[in-house]
Design a protein around this motif. Structure first.
Motif, PDB file in Angstrom:
ATOM      1  N   LEU A 298       6.262  12.149   3.494  1.00 32.35           N
ATOM      2  CA  LEU A 298       6.644  11.001   4.312  1.00 32.35           C
ATOM      3  C   LEU A 298       5.530   9.965   4.328  1.00 32.35           C
ATOM      4  O   LEU A 298       5.788   8.755   4.199  1.00 32.35           O
ATOM      5  N   ASP A 299       4.291  10.426   4.453  1.00 31.92           N
ATOM      6  CA  ASP A 299       3.153   9.495   4.425  1.00 31.92           C
ATOM      7  C   ASP A 299       3.034   8.811   3.067  1.00 31.92           C
ATOM      8  O   ASP A 299       2.770   7.597   2.991  1.00 31.92           O
ATOM      9  N   VAL A 300       3.218   9.595   1.992  1.00 29.45           N
ATOM     10  CA  VAL A 300       3.153   9.003   0.650  1.00 29.45           C
ATOM     11  C   VAL A 300       4.257   7.977   0.457  1.00 29.45           C
ATOM     12  O   VAL A 300       4.037   6.888  -0.115  1.00 29.45           O
ATOM     13  N   TYR A 301       5.455   8.311   0.939  1.00 32.63           N
ATOM     14  CA  TYR A 301       6.570   7.380   0.798  1.00 32.63           C
ATOM     15  C   TYR A 301       6.312   6.079   1.557  1.00 32.63           C
ATOM     16  O   TYR A 301       6.524   4.982   1.027  1.00 32.63           O
ATOM     17  N   LEU A 302       5.819   6.204   2.793  1.00 35.59           N
ATOM     18  CA  LEU A 302       5.522   4.998   3.574  1.00 35.59           C
ATOM     19  C   LEU A 302       4.383   4.208   2.942  1.00 35.59           C
ATOM     20  O   LEU A 302       4.401   2.964   2.949  1.00 35.59           O
ATOM     21  N   SER A 303       3.397   4.906   2.379  1.00 38.46           N
ATOM     22  CA  SER A 303       2.301   4.207   1.690  1.00 38.46           C
ATOM     23  C   SER A 303       2.817   3.483   0.453  1.00 38.46           C
ATOM     24  O   SER A 303       2.378   2.360   0.151  1.00 38.46           O
ATOM     25  N   THR A 304       3.749   4.124  -0.262  1.00 36.65           N
ATOM     26  CA  THR A 304       4.334   3.475  -1.438  1.00 36.65           C
ATOM     27  C   THR A 304       5.081   2.213  -1.046  1.00 36.65           C
ATOM     28  O   THR A 304       4.963   1.163  -1.704  1.00 36.65           O
ATOM     29  N   LEU A 305       5.854   2.305   0.035  1.00 36.43           N
ATOM     30  CA  LEU A 305       6.559   1.111   0.503  1.00 36.43           C
ATOM     31  C   LEU A 305       5.574   0.020   0.911  1.00 36.43           C
ATOM     32  O   LEU A 305       5.796  -1.166   0.622  1.00 36.43           O
ATOM     33  N   SER A 306       4.486   0.419   1.579  1.00 36.90           N
ATOM     34  CA  SER A 306       3.483  -0.555   1.996  1.00 36.90           C
ATOM     35  C   SER A 306       2.812  -1.200   0.790  1.00 36.90           C
ATOM     36  O   SER A 306       2.580  -2.422   0.768  1.00 36.90           O
ATOM     37  N   MET A 309       5.150  -3.689  -0.724  1.00 34.32           N
ATOM     38  CA  MET A 309       5.176  -4.901   0.078  1.00 34.32           C
ATOM     39  C   MET A 309       3.920  -5.723  -0.138  1.00 34.32           C
ATOM     40  O   MET A 309       3.982  -6.967  -0.263  1.00 34.32           O
ATOM     41  N   ASN A 310       2.765  -5.051  -0.217  1.00 34.94           N
ATOM     42  CA  ASN A 310       1.517  -5.763  -0.463  1.00 34.94           C
ATOM     43  C   ASN A 310       1.532  -6.439  -1.834  1.00 34.94           C
ATOM     44  O   ASN A 310       1.021  -7.560  -1.989  1.00 34.94           O
ATOM     45  N   SER A 311       2.100  -5.754  -2.835  1.00 34.36           N
ATOM     46  CA  SER A 311       2.180  -6.338  -4.167  1.00 34.36           C
ATOM     47  C   SER A 311       3.065  -7.572  -4.172  1.00 34.36           C
ATOM     48  O   SER A 311       2.728  -8.599  -4.793  1.00 34.36           O
ATOM     49  N   VAL A 312       4.190  -7.478  -3.467  1.00 31.36           N
ATOM     50  CA  VAL A 312       5.082  -8.636  -3.390  1.00 31.36           C
ATOM     51  C   VAL A 312       4.400  -9.792  -2.666  1.00 31.36           C
ATOM     52  O   VAL A 312       4.458 -10.951  -3.110  1.00 31.36           O
ATOM     53  N   MET A 313       3.728  -9.479  -1.556  1.00 28.88           N
ATOM     54  CA  MET A 313       3.049 -10.528  -0.799  1.00 28.88           C
ATOM     55  C   MET A 313       1.923 -11.150  -1.607  1.00 28.88           C
ATOM     56  O   MET A 313       1.688 -12.372  -1.542  1.00 28.88           O
ATOM     57  N   LYS A 314       1.216 -10.333  -2.402  1.00 30.24           N
ATOM     58  CA  LYS A 314       0.136 -10.869  -3.231  1.00 30.24           C
ATOM     59  C   LYS A 314       0.682 -11.803  -4.296  1.00 30.24           C
ATOM     60  O   LYS A 314       0.115 -12.871  -4.562  1.00 30.24           O
ATOM     61  N   THR A 315       1.798 -11.400  -4.901  1.00 29.25           N
ATOM     62  CA  THR A 315       2.412 -12.260  -5.920  1.00 29.25           C
ATOM     63  C   THR A 315       2.860 -13.577  -5.320  1.00 29.25           C
ATOM     64  O   THR A 315       2.622 -14.670  -5.894  1.00 29.25           O
TER      65      THR A 315
END
Length: 373
Positions: A298-306, A309-315
Motif C-alpha cells: 500500500l505504501d509503495v502504491y501510494l508512493s508510485t501515485l505520488s 503526480m510529481n512527474s506530471v507536475m514537473k512536466t
C-alpha cells in the motif's frame, strides 16, 4: 475471493464476507434459548454415526434421533456422531437431551457468530468451537464455517454449519481405510484429527492469499496497477484481519488444552496437540507477515501515485517556465501603442520570432543540464 483480469494484465480480486444480523429473537431471550444465528438453510439436518475400534467400524445414517443414544462408558468402541446442520433447534435440543449437554453449550452450537473457545463441563465432557476457512471452488470467495465439538469419554459429537459438502470426509476415509492412528486411538485423537484438518485449510487459504499478494505486487512494480488496486489491497488487509480474528483464539484453545490436565485428553494425544499448536503459531506468523506485506504494498502504491503526480507536475512546470517569457514577449508587442519603433521595422517580426526560438532552446538546454527532465 474472485479473480478477474484487467485491461493492463492486472488481476482483479473481489472478496465478499457473509454478514449475519444478530437475530432479533435473541434480544431479551433467556440464556440457553436455542435460536439459530447464521445463513438461511432450506434443507434438513443430516446425522451420521460412526462406531469404530481397531478391529472394525460401522457407518449409519441416523433417521430417528432415538437411535442416536449415548454409548456405554465401559465400551471400548469410539462413537462419532457427525451432525451436518445446526439450523433446527428441535434436532439440537434432542441431541443435547440424549447426551445430557448444557443448554448454554447448545446455544453456542447454534450461534455461528460465536468466537472459538474451549470449555470443560464438570470433567464429564469437553466443548470446543472454531472456524473453518476456505475458498469456494466456483467463485473463489473466502468463506467461513462454524464448527463445534463435544468430547466425551468414548464419544465425539461434531456439528457442521454447512450445507452440502462434508468437511470431515477425509477423516472418515481414514477410518474406513483402517490407516494411520485414528482407529487405534480414542475420541480425543479423533478431535485432534478434525482440528488438524481445519488448521490444514488455514494453510491453503494463506497460500491463496499469498498468490494474490504476489499478483498485486507485480502489478504495482510493473506500474500496471489500475484504479481499483487500492480497493484490492484494503480488501486483502481486511480479510487477513478477519482470518487472524478467527485463528488467534485457536492458539489459546490449544494452549489451554496443553496446560490443563483433563481426564478426557490422554497423554498419548498431547504430543499431537503440541504439534498442532506449533502449526497454529506458524499460521499466525504468516498472517502477520502478509499483513505487513500488504501494508508495504500500500505504501509503495501510494508512493508510485505520488511520483507519477510529481512527474506530471514537473512536466507542466517546465512547459510553463518555457512559455512564460514567450508569453511576456508576445504580450509586450501585442500592446496597441503608436510609439513602438519595433512595430514599424521591416524585419521586426522575424527578429522577435528568432529571439523567442533562441530563448526556448537556451531554456531547454538549461533544464537538461540541471536534469529536470
Amino acid at each position: 475471493m474472485k479473480v478477474n483480469t484487467g485491461s493492463h494484465g492486472a488481476r482483479r480480486y473481489v472478496m465478499r464476507r457473509r454478514r449475519y444480523k444478530h437475530s432479533e429473537k435473541k434480544v431479551g431471550a433467556s440464556p440457553g434459548t436455542l435460536i439459530y444465528v447464521g445463513q438461511e438453510i432450506d434443507y434438513k439436518t443430516k446425522i451420521r454415526r460412526i462406531d469404530y475400534n481397531e478391529a472394525a467400524y460401522t457407518v449409519e445414517n441416523i433417521k430417528r434421533l432415538a437411535s442416536c443414544s449415548r454409548p456405554d462408558d465401559a465400551s471400548d468402541i469410539v462413537s462419532w456422531v457427525n451432525v451436518d446442520g445446526i439450523h433446527e433447534p428441535s434436532v439440537i435440543e434432542r441431541i443435547g437431551q440424549q447426551y445430557q449437554l448444557h443448554s448454554l453449550l447448545l446455544e453456542d452450537v447454534m450461534n455461528s457468530q460465536q468466537k472459538p473457545k474451549v470449555e470443560e463441563y464438570d470433567g464429564s465432557y469437553l466443548f470446543a468451537t472454531l472456524k473453518m476457512l476456505y475458498f469456494k471452488p466456483a467463485s473463489e470467495e473466502l468463506d467461513s464455517e462454524h464448527l463445534s465439538f463435544v468430547l466425551g469419554k468414548n464419544y465425539l459429537i461434531s456439528f457442521q454449519e454447512e450445507r452440502k459438502a462434508d468437511l470431515f470426509q477425509p477423516v472418515l476415509d481414514r477410518i474406513q481405510a483402517s490407516a494411520g492412528k485414528t482407529r487405534r486411538n480414542g475420541p480425543d485423537y479423533l478431535l485432534y484429527a478434525l482440528m488438524d484438518l481445519v488448521v490444514d485449510h488455514y494453510f491453503v487459504v494463506l497460500d491463496n492469499i499469498a498468490e494474490k499478494l504476489e499478483g498485486l505486487e507485480d502489478c504495482i512494480i510493473q506500474q500496471a496497477a489500475g484504479q481499483d488496486t487500492l480497493t484490492h489491497l484494503y480488501t486483502l488487509k481486511r480479510e487477513l484481519t478477519l482470518m487472524r480474528k478467527a485463528v488467534w483464539p485457536v492458539r489459546e484453545m490449544l494452549s489451554r488444552l496443553l496446560l490443563e490436565e483433563s481426564e478426557l485428553i490422554r497423554p498419548t494425544t498431547i504430543p499431537f496437540l503440541r504439534d498442532l499448536y506449533d502449526h497454529v503459531v506458524q499460521v499466525l506468523d504468516s498472517i502477520d507477515s502478509y499483513r505487513e506485506l500488504a501494508t508495504g504494498l500500500l505504501d509503495v502504491y501510494l508512493s508510485t501515485l505520488s511520483n507519477r503526480m510529481n512527474s506530471v507536475m514537473k512536466t507542466l512546470t517546465i512547459f510553463s517556465a518555457i512559455f512564460m517569457p514567450l508569453t511576456f514577449i508576445v504580450g509586450v508587442y501585442g500592446m496597441n501603442f503608436d510609439n513602438m519603433p519595433e512595430l514599424h521595422t521591416r524585419s521586426g517580426y522575424f527578429v522577435v520570432l528568432g529571439v523567442m526560438a533562441v530563448l526556448t532552446v537556451l531554456m531547454i538546454i538549461y533544464f537538461r543540464r540541471r536534469r529536470w527532465f
